[in-house]
Write a protein that holds these residues in place. Structure first.
Motif, mmCIF file in Angstrom:
data_model
loop_
_atom_site.group_PDB
_atom_site.id
_atom_site.type_symbol
_atom_site.label_atom_id
_atom_site.label_comp_id
_atom_site.label_asym_id
_atom_site.label_seq_id
_atom_site.Cartn_x
_atom_site.Cartn_y
_atom_site.Cartn_z
ATOM 1 N N PRO A 20 0.826 -1.224 0.000
ATOM 2 C CA PRO A 20 0.000 0.000 0.000
ATOM 3 C C PRO A 20 0.852 1.263 0.000
ATOM 4 C CG PRO A 20 -0.867 -1.594 1.560
ATOM 5 C CD PRO A 20 0.440 -2.143 1.082
ATOM 6 N N GLY A 21 1.993 1.221 0.708
ATOM 7 C CA GLY A 21 3.005 2.253 0.597
ATOM 8 C C GLY A 21 2.661 3.600 1.183
ATOM 9 N N PRO A 33 3.206 18.887 7.415
ATOM 10 C CA PRO A 33 4.396 18.144 7.848
ATOM 11 C C PRO A 33 5.523 19.098 8.202
ATOM 12 C CG PRO A 33 4.235 18.125 5.464
ATOM 13 C CD PRO A 33 2.985 18.801 5.969
ATOM 14 N N ARG A 34 6.552 18.575 8.828
ATOM 15 C CA ARG A 34 7.742 19.391 9.078
ATOM 16 C C ARG A 34 8.318 19.849 7.743
ATOM 17 N NH1 ARG A 34 9.770 19.518 14.225
ATOM 18 N NH2 ARG A 34 8.712 18.133 15.708
ATOM 19 N N GLY A 35 8.924 21.018 7.749
ATOM 20 C CA GLY A 35 9.307 21.682 6.518
ATOM 21 C C GLY A 35 10.120 20.860 5.535
ATOM 22 N N ASN A 36 11.085 20.071 6.030
ATOM 23 C CA ASN A 36 11.974 19.341 5.123
ATOM 24 C C ASN A 36 11.537 17.903 4.866
ATOM 25 O OD1 ASN A 36 13.690 21.574 4.976
ATOM 26 N ND2 ASN A 36 14.838 20.936 6.789
ATOM 27 N N TRP A 37 10.389 17.504 5.412
ATOM 28 C CA TRP A 37 9.964 16.111 5.272
ATOM 29 C C TRP A 37 9.233 15.910 3.953
ATOM 30 C CZ3 TRP A 37 5.252 13.361 5.075
ATOM 31 C CH2 TRP A 37 5.378 11.970 5.275
ATOM 32 N N LYS A 38 9.649 14.884 3.199
ATOM 33 C CA LYS A 38 9.011 14.572 1.929
ATOM 34 C C LYS A 38 8.556 13.117 1.959
ATOM 35 C CE LYS A 38 11.947 17.770 -0.692
ATOM 36 N NZ LYS A 38 12.958 17.886 -1.775
ATOM 37 N N PRO A 39 7.277 12.866 1.688
ATOM 38 C CA PRO A 39 6.783 11.479 1.710
ATOM 39 C C PRO A 39 7.576 10.588 0.753
ATOM 40 C CG PRO A 39 4.970 13.043 1.491
ATOM 41 C CD PRO A 39 6.230 13.828 1.330
ATOM 42 N N GLY A 40 7.999 9.437 1.266
ATOM 43 C CA GLY A 40 8.701 8.477 0.427
ATOM 44 C C GLY A 40 10.148 8.813 0.149
ATOM 45 N N GLU A 117 8.833 -7.184 5.050
ATOM 46 C CA GLU A 117 9.052 -5.800 5.457
ATOM 47 C C GLU A 117 8.025 -4.890 4.791
ATOM 48 O OE1 GLU A 117 12.501 -2.336 5.010
ATOM 49 O OE2 GLU A 117 13.028 -4.449 4.793
ATOM 50 N N MET A 118 7.557 -3.894 5.523
ATOM 51 C CA MET A 118 6.657 -2.895 4.963
ATOM 52 C C MET A 118 7.451 -1.665 4.522
ATOM 53 S SD MET A 118 3.102 -3.120 7.108
ATOM 54 C CE MET A 118 3.729 -2.285 8.553
ATOM 55 N N THR A 119 6.745 -0.640 4.090
ATOM 56 C CA THR A 119 7.371 0.573 3.571
ATOM 57 C C THR A 119 8.052 1.354 4.691
ATOM 58 O OG1 THR A 119 5.592 0.677 1.934
ATOM 59 C CG2 THR A 119 6.946 2.661 2.216
ATOM 60 N N PRO A 120 9.299 1.755 4.501
ATOM 61 C CA PRO A 120 9.983 2.540 5.541
ATOM 62 C C PRO A 120 9.333 3.908 5.734
ATOM 63 C CG PRO A 120 11.535 1.691 3.898
ATOM 64 C CD PRO A 120 10.159 1.490 3.349
ATOM 65 N N VAL A 121 9.613 4.515 6.877
ATOM 66 C CA VAL A 121 9.180 5.881 7.198
ATOM 67 C C VAL A 121 10.403 6.644 7.698
ATOM 68 C CG1 VAL A 121 7.674 7.339 8.602
ATOM 69 C CG2 VAL A 121 6.886 5.086 7.870
ATOM 70 N N HIS A 122 10.668 7.804 7.088
ATOM 71 C CA HIS A 122 11.767 8.629 7.589
ATOM 72 C C HIS A 122 11.245 9.535 8.700
ATOM 73 C CE1 HIS A 122 15.550 10.641 7.822
ATOM 74 N NE2 HIS A 122 14.991 11.814 7.609
ATOM 75 N N HIS A 131 12.370 1.002 9.440
ATOM 76 C CA HIS A 131 11.958 -0.106 8.575
ATOM 77 C C HIS A 131 11.091 -1.061 9.394
ATOM 78 C CE1 HIS A 131 14.729 0.659 5.111
ATOM 79 N NE2 HIS A 131 15.317 1.400 6.042
ATOM 80 N N PRO A 132 9.798 -1.162 9.092
ATOM 81 C CA PRO A 132 8.922 -2.076 9.851
ATOM 82 C C PRO A 132 9.079 -3.524 9.359
ATOM 83 C CG PRO A 132 7.695 -0.255 8.812
ATOM 84 C CD PRO A 132 9.029 -0.322 8.158
#
Length: 208
Positions: A20-21, A33-40, A117-122, A131-132
């Motif tokens: 699903p990602g 979101p926080r200013g420098n955070w970009k999804p994916g 493993e699922m999709t990572p989150v920064h 990494h889940p």
């Protein structure tokens, strides 16, 4: 087949296909979101961390453990998270997830089967990419929270996790800006941020 076995077969299949990602994660991302955070986006210099999403037969059906982080910790004190932490040098993500789950809540790695493993989150605030790791065990672990690290283990059933009435909306201030954040209301705790984003993707895996 037992319910646990059926779920194991389903998740092994889903975790080898298209996940699903980010779209599923963003349902639980704070806005703005926080200013420098970009999804994916995963910065090359980010430290690696692994979290264990461990399924087991619990008192209320198939469940997974979340940890209430100790109030004295330097990062994310008092927040709810998956058992897990940073990788050690030379360690794989799976090894890190299993080691941390053993150290934090007493899970025996020998009893665990890793499914994928699922999709990572920064996580921008800490500089880690989480990494889940999804895994399963046939028996309820004898949980033993590590002193000074874990204040409580929350045993969350899949029924609770998929109960839409537990998904709420909160507001908090960040540098003078009101931030709206979705969260899971579980046992009186707010589960939000990266943990909620991981659980949001996991719900989608269960429903497809």
């Amino acid at each position: 087949m037992s319910t646990l076995t059926t779920l194991e077969t389903k998740l092994r299949d889903r975790l080898t296909g298209t996940l699903p990602g980010v779209d599923a994660q963003l349902r639980f991302a704070p806005v703005p979101p926080r200013g420098n955070w970009k999804p994916g986006h995963f910065p090359a210099d980010a430290r690696l961390a692994a979290g264990l999403l461990l399924l087991y037969p619990g008192p209320k059906g198939i469940s997974l453990p979340l940890t209430v982080r100790a109030s004295g910790l330097r990062r994310h004190a008092g927040q709810i998270s998956l058992p897990g932490g940073a990788t050690d040098p030379g360690e794989t993500l799976v090894d890190a997830a299993l080691r941390e789950a053993h150290e934090e809540i007493g899970v025996n790695p020998a009893d665990v089967r890793v499914l994928g493993e699922m999709t990572p989150v920064h996580v921008l605030v800490s500089g880690f990419t989480l990494h889940p790791i999804v895994a399963i065990t046939d028996d309820r672990p004898a949980f033993s929270p590590a002193p000074y690290e874990v204040e409580e283990v929350l045993e969350v059933s899949l029924d609770d996790l998929q109960d839409a009435s537990r998904i709420r909306q909160g507001t908090r201030m960040r540098e003078g800006v009101a931030v709206e954040y979705p969260y899971f209301d579980l046992f009186g705790h707010q589960v939000w941020g990266a943990t909620a984003m991981v659980l949001g993707e996991f719900i989608c895996l269960l429903q497809t």
